[in-house]
Design a protein around this motif. Structure first.
Motif, PDB file in Angstrom:
ATOM      1  N   GLY A 485      -4.070  -3.966   4.550  1.00  0.00           N
ATOM      2  CA  GLY A 485      -3.422  -4.384   3.315  1.00  0.00           C
ATOM      3  C   GLY A 485      -4.283  -5.319   2.491  1.00  0.00           C
ATOM      4  N   GLN A 486      -5.021  -6.223   3.151  1.00  0.00           N
ATOM      5  CA  GLN A 486      -5.912  -7.136   2.430  1.00  0.00           C
ATOM      6  C   GLN A 486      -7.052  -6.379   1.770  1.00  0.00           C
ATOM      7  OE1 GLN A 486      -6.787  -9.777   5.719  1.00  0.00           O
ATOM      8  NE2 GLN A 486      -5.380 -11.349   4.954  1.00  0.00           N
ATOM      9  N   ARG A 487      -7.639  -5.429   2.492  1.00  0.00           N
ATOM     10  CA  ARG A 487      -8.712  -4.624   1.892  1.00  0.00           C
ATOM     11  C   ARG A 487      -8.184  -3.850   0.690  1.00  0.00           C
ATOM     12  NH1 ARG A 487      -9.879  -3.337   7.345  1.00  0.00           N
ATOM     13  NH2 ARG A 487      -8.957  -1.263   7.085  1.00  0.00           N
ATOM     14  N   GLN A 488      -6.985  -3.305   0.816  1.00  0.00           N
ATOM     15  CA  GLN A 488      -6.413  -2.496  -0.254  1.00  0.00           C
ATOM     16  C   GLN A 488      -6.182  -3.337  -1.508  1.00  0.00           C
ATOM     17  OE1 GLN A 488      -2.441  -0.647   0.387  1.00  0.00           O
ATOM     18  NE2 GLN A 488      -3.582   1.273   0.353  1.00  0.00           N
ATOM     19  N   ARG A 489      -5.708  -4.563  -1.333  1.00  0.00           N
ATOM     20  CA  ARG A 489      -5.439  -5.413  -2.498  1.00  0.00           C
ATOM     21  C   ARG A 489      -6.724  -5.926  -3.137  1.00  0.00           C
ATOM     22  NH1 ARG A 489      -1.834  -9.711  -0.089  1.00  0.00           N
ATOM     23  NH2 ARG A 489      -2.338  -8.721   1.899  1.00  0.00           N
ATOM     24  N   LEU A 490      -7.759  -6.209  -2.336  1.00  0.00           N
ATOM     25  CA  LEU A 490      -9.037  -6.602  -2.921  1.00  0.00           C
ATOM     26  C   LEU A 490      -9.652  -5.455  -3.726  1.00  0.00           C
ATOM     27  CD1 LEU A 490     -10.888  -8.734  -0.205  1.00  0.00           C
ATOM     28  CD2 LEU A 490      -9.853  -9.498  -2.335  1.00  0.00           C
ATOM     29  N   ALA A 491      -9.523  -4.248  -3.211  1.00  0.00           N
ATOM     30  CA  ALA A 491     -10.027  -3.084  -3.951  1.00  0.00           C
ATOM     31  C   ALA A 491      -9.250  -2.902  -5.249  1.00  0.00           C
ATOM     32  CB  ALA A 491      -9.925  -1.831  -3.087  1.00  0.00           C
ATOM     33  N   THR A 509      -0.593   0.773  -2.655  1.00  0.00           N
ATOM     34  CA  THR A 509       0.166  -0.222  -1.879  1.00  0.00           C
ATOM     35  C   THR A 509       0.671   0.352  -0.565  1.00  0.00           C
ATOM     36  OG1 THR A 509       2.175   0.371  -3.103  1.00  0.00           O
ATOM     37  CG2 THR A 509       0.871  -1.463  -3.955  1.00  0.00           C
ATOM     38  N   SER A 510       0.033   1.370  -0.033  1.00  0.00           N
ATOM     39  CA  SER A 510       0.545   2.025   1.176  1.00  0.00           C
ATOM     40  C   SER A 510       0.420   1.153   2.416  1.00  0.00           C
ATOM     41  CB  SER A 510      -0.202   3.341   1.401  1.00  0.00           C
ATOM     42  OG  SER A 510      -1.602   3.099   1.549  1.00  0.00           O
ATOM     43  N   ALA A 511      -0.463   0.137   2.380  1.00  0.00           N
ATOM     44  CA  ALA A 511      -0.700  -0.677   3.576  1.00  0.00           C
ATOM     45  C   ALA A 511      -0.099  -2.073   3.471  1.00  0.00           C
ATOM     46  CB  ALA A 511      -2.204  -0.785   3.839  1.00  0.00           C
ATOM     47  N   VAL A 512       0.797  -2.316   2.500  1.00  0.00           N
ATOM     48  CA  VAL A 512       1.398  -3.643   2.339  1.00  0.00           C
ATOM     49  C   VAL A 512       2.900  -3.555   2.576  1.00  0.00           C
ATOM     50  CG1 VAL A 512      -0.391  -4.316   0.701  1.00  0.00           C
ATOM     51  CG2 VAL A 512       1.750  -3.369  -0.151  1.00  0.00           C
ATOM     52  N   ASP A 513       3.507  -4.705   2.822  1.00  0.00           N
ATOM     53  CA  ASP A 513       4.948  -4.730   3.061  1.00  0.00           C
ATOM     54  C   ASP A 513       5.704  -4.563   1.747  1.00  0.00           C
ATOM     55  OD1 ASP A 513       5.712  -7.584   1.962  1.00  0.00           O
ATOM     56  OD2 ASP A 513       3.890  -7.850   3.157  1.00  0.00           O
ATOM     57  N   HIS A 515       7.987  -6.405   0.189  1.00  0.00           N
ATOM     58  CA  HIS A 515       8.054  -7.550  -0.715  1.00  0.00           C
ATOM     59  C   HIS A 515       6.764  -7.672  -1.527  1.00  0.00           C
ATOM     60  CE1 HIS A 515       9.198 -11.429  -2.292  1.00  0.00           C
ATOM     61  NE2 HIS A 515       8.105 -11.999  -1.760  1.00  0.00           N
ATOM     62  N   THR A 516       5.624  -7.562  -0.854  1.00  0.00           N
ATOM     63  CA  THR A 516       4.339  -7.655  -1.547  1.00  0.00           C
ATOM     64  C   THR A 516       4.149  -6.469  -2.482  1.00  0.00           C
ATOM     65  OG1 THR A 516       3.397  -8.786   0.378  1.00  0.00           O
ATOM     66  CG2 THR A 516       1.852  -7.876  -1.227  1.00  0.00           C
ATOM     67  N   GLU A 517       4.593  -5.299  -2.063  1.00  0.00           N
ATOM     68  CA  GLU A 517       4.448  -4.101  -2.889  1.00  0.00           C
ATOM     69  C   GLU A 517       5.182  -4.263  -4.215  1.00  0.00           C
ATOM     70  OE1 GLU A 517       4.773   0.681  -2.227  1.00  0.00           O
ATOM     71  OE2 GLU A 517       6.354  -0.562  -1.348  1.00  0.00           O
ATOM     72  N   SER A 518       6.372  -4.845  -4.163  1.00  0.00           N
ATOM     73  CA  SER A 518       7.143  -5.053  -5.380  1.00  0.00           C
ATOM     74  C   SER A 518       6.413  -5.981  -6.337  1.00  0.00           C
ATOM     75  CB  SER A 518       8.518  -5.623  -5.028  1.00  0.00           C
ATOM     76  OG  SER A 518       9.253  -5.904  -6.202  1.00  0.00           O
ATOM     77  N   ARG A 519       5.847  -7.061  -5.813  1.00  0.00           N
ATOM     78  CA  ARG A 519       5.140  -8.009  -6.671  1.00  0.00           C
ATOM     79  C   ARG A 519       3.832  -7.418  -7.203  1.00  0.00           C
ATOM     80  NH1 ARG A 519       4.059 -13.305  -3.827  1.00  0.00           N
ATOM     81  NH2 ARG A 519       3.837 -12.007  -1.965  1.00  0.00           N
ATOM     82  N   VAL A 520       3.159  -6.613  -6.382  1.00  0.00           N
ATOM     83  CA  VAL A 520       1.938  -5.944  -6.850  1.00  0.00           C
ATOM     84  C   VAL A 520       2.261  -5.017  -8.020  1.00  0.00           C
ATOM     85  CG1 VAL A 520       0.160  -4.258  -6.247  1.00  0.00           C
ATOM     86  CG2 VAL A 520       0.686  -6.122  -4.671  1.00  0.00           C
ATOM     87  N   ALA A 521       3.351  -4.261  -7.897  1.00  0.00           N
ATOM     88  CA  ALA A 521       3.750  -3.342  -8.974  1.00  0.00           C
ATOM     89  C   ALA A 521       4.019  -4.100 -10.268  1.00  0.00           C
ATOM     90  CB  ALA A 521       4.973  -2.546  -8.546  1.00  0.00           C
ATOM     91  N   GLU A 522       4.705  -5.219 -10.165  1.00  0.00           N
ATOM     92  CA  GLU A 522       4.984  -6.025 -11.346  1.00  0.00           C
ATOM     93  C   GLU A 522       3.693  -6.593 -11.930  1.00  0.00           C
ATOM     94  OE1 GLU A 522       7.550  -6.378 -13.015  1.00  0.00           O
ATOM     95  OE2 GLU A 522       9.260  -5.828 -11.752  1.00  0.00           O
ATOM     96  N   GLY A 523       2.791  -7.075 -11.051  1.00  0.00           N
ATOM     97  CA  GLY A 523       1.538  -7.648 -11.530  1.00  0.00           C
ATOM     98  C   GLY A 523       0.655  -6.635 -12.227  1.00  0.00           C
ATOM     99  N   VAL A 524       0.545  -5.425 -11.655  1.00  0.00           N
ATOM    100  CA  VAL A 524      -0.277  -4.379 -12.268  1.00  0.00           C
ATOM    101  C   VAL A 524       0.302  -3.954 -13.606  1.00  0.00           C
ATOM    102  CG1 VAL A 524      -1.071  -2.000 -12.016  1.00  0.00           C
ATOM    103  CG2 VAL A 524      -1.179  -3.547 -10.067  1.00  0.00           C
ATOM    104  N   LYS A 525       1.614  -3.819 -13.670  1.00  0.00           N
ATOM    105  CA  LYS A 525       2.249  -3.396 -14.920  1.00  0.00           C
ATOM    106  C   LYS A 525       2.042  -4.427 -16.016  1.00  0.00           C
ATOM    107  CE  LYS A 525       6.641  -1.812 -16.852  1.00  0.00           C
ATOM    108  NZ  LYS A 525       8.069  -1.507 -16.562  1.00  0.00           N
ATOM    109  N   ALA A 526       2.149  -5.703 -15.657  1.00  0.00           N
ATOM    110  CA  ALA A 526       1.961  -6.756 -16.659  1.00  0.00           C
ATOM    111  C   ALA A 526       0.509  -6.839 -17.114  1.00  0.00           C
ATOM    112  CB  ALA A 526       2.423  -8.097 -16.089  1.00  0.00           C
ATOM    113  N   LEU A 527      -0.425  -6.769 -16.166  1.00  0.00           N
ATOM    114  CA  LEU A 527      -1.839  -6.906 -16.509  1.00  0.00           C
ATOM    115  C   LEU A 527      -2.359  -5.695 -17.283  1.00  0.00           C
ATOM    116  CD1 LEU A 527      -4.155  -8.935 -16.090  1.00  0.00           C
ATOM    117  CD2 LEU A 527      -4.854  -7.580 -14.103  1.00  0.00           C
TER     118      LEU A 527
END
Length: 603
Positions: A485-491, A509-513, A515-527
């Motif tokens: 999950g850490q490698r996936q988010r750094l990439a 986000t296939s390798a993250v939990d 809760h983190t997946e939800s926040r990643v989706a929001e962060g990517v959409k905003a950025l």
């Protein structure tokens, strides 16, 4: 080209029609270095060939008690010694330069092809073969280029020796002129068999390398399932096959080497026996006999170049064939950009005519395929580099412009694809995020959007010599010290920093939990606001945050809507997202059909 001038500004366009043609092309590119090496080699070999003449003059001068001729012979030997030393040093220098520059040219060509194909390369060619071509094969090709000039110098030297002896002493010279070509060509009947054995050895070695590469890449998984002993046994068996094949091949090359030793000895015995009879009959002098004997003895050295070039060609030909096969791969089959289109850029909607998939500009579009392999191939296609071009050669359009009509740099700038298994190169985190980018997205913003706070904390704790600065902390090869999950988010952060016109993410986000997946989706959409983003996924958390969702079924876009709309009205979409069974899907489709029939009757 000198070693200090590497790398090449342009390695050229290789002839990849066959391995032999590739070697010929490479030799032409190294023509200047080959000529230099040939000339220094001739100085070296002809200096050695001239030694018997000086020795013969000296011996005859002693027999005749002629001090002047003895001094002349001494001066000649000094000159020849200087020529031999100079030629040997410069021959080695230029030959090694040819080797290194040829290997560097091939490596640059392979690197350029790797950059062109991207992740598609390992889908078309096994990873082990790519490793073999980039390492061992490059060295073998360079070896052939190096040996070629030495062989040419040795061959010319032998011709000069045979002609010179024929003129100097015709009776013995004819024997040498007939015997030397026989020695040089005696091993030719054995070369096909030796080549076949060498090919078998390389094939088995390539399979062993591929097995080792796959084992190392999946070591963590193997440890998890306790499969280390199984794969260790497989590699041991493969390595033993390589050993047996190597011994089998070495026996043939040993026989060739033995012939190269025995036959010159036989020729030497014949020359001595015949020459002694001529000397006893008074037809030649002792000095002439010594000269011819010494010349024949010294032919052994240039004859060794015939064995070397045979080995070099036998080993380099399959290597060149594999390199040509990799270099023959292409991103697409369409024509290159037209003149004047080098700086052409495309913006707008992303549309795939093959599947009917449309990703509107500036929108966050999610794509659901159901089959991860299909999703991966679709992601590659959207990036303009499919694994296998379709029969009609249809290209994805960006703003109505086919990606295949853009230059490679323009296409890569416009569309960036991050596959489901991204690679992190070794280096610091700052170097990892130092990629070609628009400059609009800061590294800190990208890391925050990808939810990398825990990754930064882990890197800061692991840093002992950077003052706790995670940006200066080194990441191990392929990020093996980090979790999946850490490698996936750094990439993902790296892709966000690049800020391309269109960003295609395959299961980011296939390798993250959850809760983190939800926040990643929001962060990517905003950025990525006002930027085109396409995400291939089946996670409800991610799909619910997309502006629009497209269902691709059996290679076609069959439904478009929001996540909630498709859940309510599209059974095939619901089956993928909620993991319904085939029976449940059939029942749901049947109910939808009944409702449509009732609506038709009421209408």
């Amino acid at each position: 080209m000198q070693i200090r001038d590497l790398p090449y500004a342009d390695p050229g366009v290789p002839d990849i029609r066959s391995g032999a043609r590739f070697l010929v092309w490479l030799g032409r590119q190294q023509l200047g270095g080959q000529v230099k090496s040939l000339l220094w080699g001739l100085l070296h070999h002809l200096g050695i060939a001239g030694l018997p003449l000086g020795i013969g003059i000296a011996v005859q001068a002693v027999v005749d008690r002629d001090g002047g001729r003895l001094a002349l012979a001494g001066g000649l030997l000094v000159v020849l010694g200087a020529a031999i030393a100079t030629g040997d040093v410069m021959l080695h220098r230029t030959a090694v330069t040819n080797w290194i520059t040829a290997a560097a040219r091939v490596q640059q060509l392979l690197s350029r092809k790797t950059a062109e194909l991207g992740s598609v390369l390992t889908r078309r060619v096994a990873a082990g073969e790519v490793v073999a071509v980039s390492t061992g094969d490059v060295e073998k090709i360079g070896w052939f280029v190096e040996a070629l000039s030495r062989f040419a110098a040795g061959a010319v030297a032998l011709v000069v020796i045979c002609v010179g002896l024929t003129v100097y002493q015709p009776a013995l010279g004819v024997v040498v002129a007939v015997g030397v070509p026989v020695l040089a060509l005696a091993v030719l009947p054995l070369l096909p068999r030796a080549t076949r054995r060498a090919d078998v050895q390389r094939e088995k070695a390539g399979k062993a390398t591929e097995l080792a590469s796959d084992t190392v890449a999946g070591l963590r998984v193997l440890r998890g399932i306790g499969g280390e002993d199984l794969f260790l046994g497989r590699y041991r068996a493969a390595s033993q096959e390589v050993r047996r094949a190597a011994v089998h091949s070495a026996r043939m090359w040993a026989l060739i080497a033995a012939i190269q030793v025995v036959l010159p000895g036989v020729l030497l015995i014949v020359v001595v026996a015949y020459g002694t009879r001529l000397a006893l009959d008074g037809r030649i002098t002792v000095g002439e006999l010594v000269t011819v004997y010494s010349a024949v003895a010294l032919t052994y050295h240039p004859l060794r170049n015939f064995e070397e070039i045979a080995m070099a060609y036998s080993f380099s030909r399959p290597s060149a064939k594999r390199a040509a096969r990799v270099l023959a791969l292409s991103r697409t089959t369409t024509t290159a950009a037209a003149d004047g289109d080098e700086g052409r850029r495309a913006t707008g909607d992303l549309y795939d005519p093959l599947t009917g998939l449309l990703a509107p500009a500036g929108r966050f579009t999610a794509v659901v395929c159901g089959d991860p392999d299909v999703a991966g191939r679709l992601a590659d296609r959207l990036g303009g580099h499919p694994a296998e071009p379709d029969a009609d050669h249809t290209s994805v359009l960006l703003g109505g412009v086919p990606l295949d009509e853009l230059t490679l740099d323009s296409a890569r700038t416009a569309v960036l694809v991050q596959d489901k298994d991204p690679v992190l190169l070794s280096g610091t985190l700052s170097e990892l995020l130092d990629v070609p980018a628009s400059g609009a997205v800061a590294a800190s913003d990208a890391l925050a959007a990808a939810q990398c706070d825990d990754v930064l904390d882990a890197l800061a704790q692991a840093s002992v010599d950077t003052g706790g600065d995670p940006m200066r902390t080194r990441i191990t090869e392929r990020g093996r010290s980090l979790s999946g999950g850490q490698r996936q988010r750094l990439a993902l952060a790296r892709s966000l920093v690049a800020d391309p016109e269109v960003l295609v993410l395959d299961e980011p986000t296939s390798a993250v939990d959850a809760h983190t997946e939800s926040r990643v989706a929001e962060g990517v959409k905003a950025l990525r606001k006002a930027r085109t983003t396409v995400v291939l996924a089946s996670s409800p958390l991610l799909l619910d945050r997309a502006d629009r969702v497209v269902l691709v079924h059996e290679g076609q876009a069959v439904a478009v809507g929001t996540h909630r709309e498709l859940l309510a009205g599209e059974p095939r979409y619901r089956a993928v997202v909620t993991r319904e069974t085939d029976e449940e899907l059939a029942a749901a489709v049947g109910r939808v059909g009944e409702l449509e029939a009732l609506e038709g009757e009421s209408a």
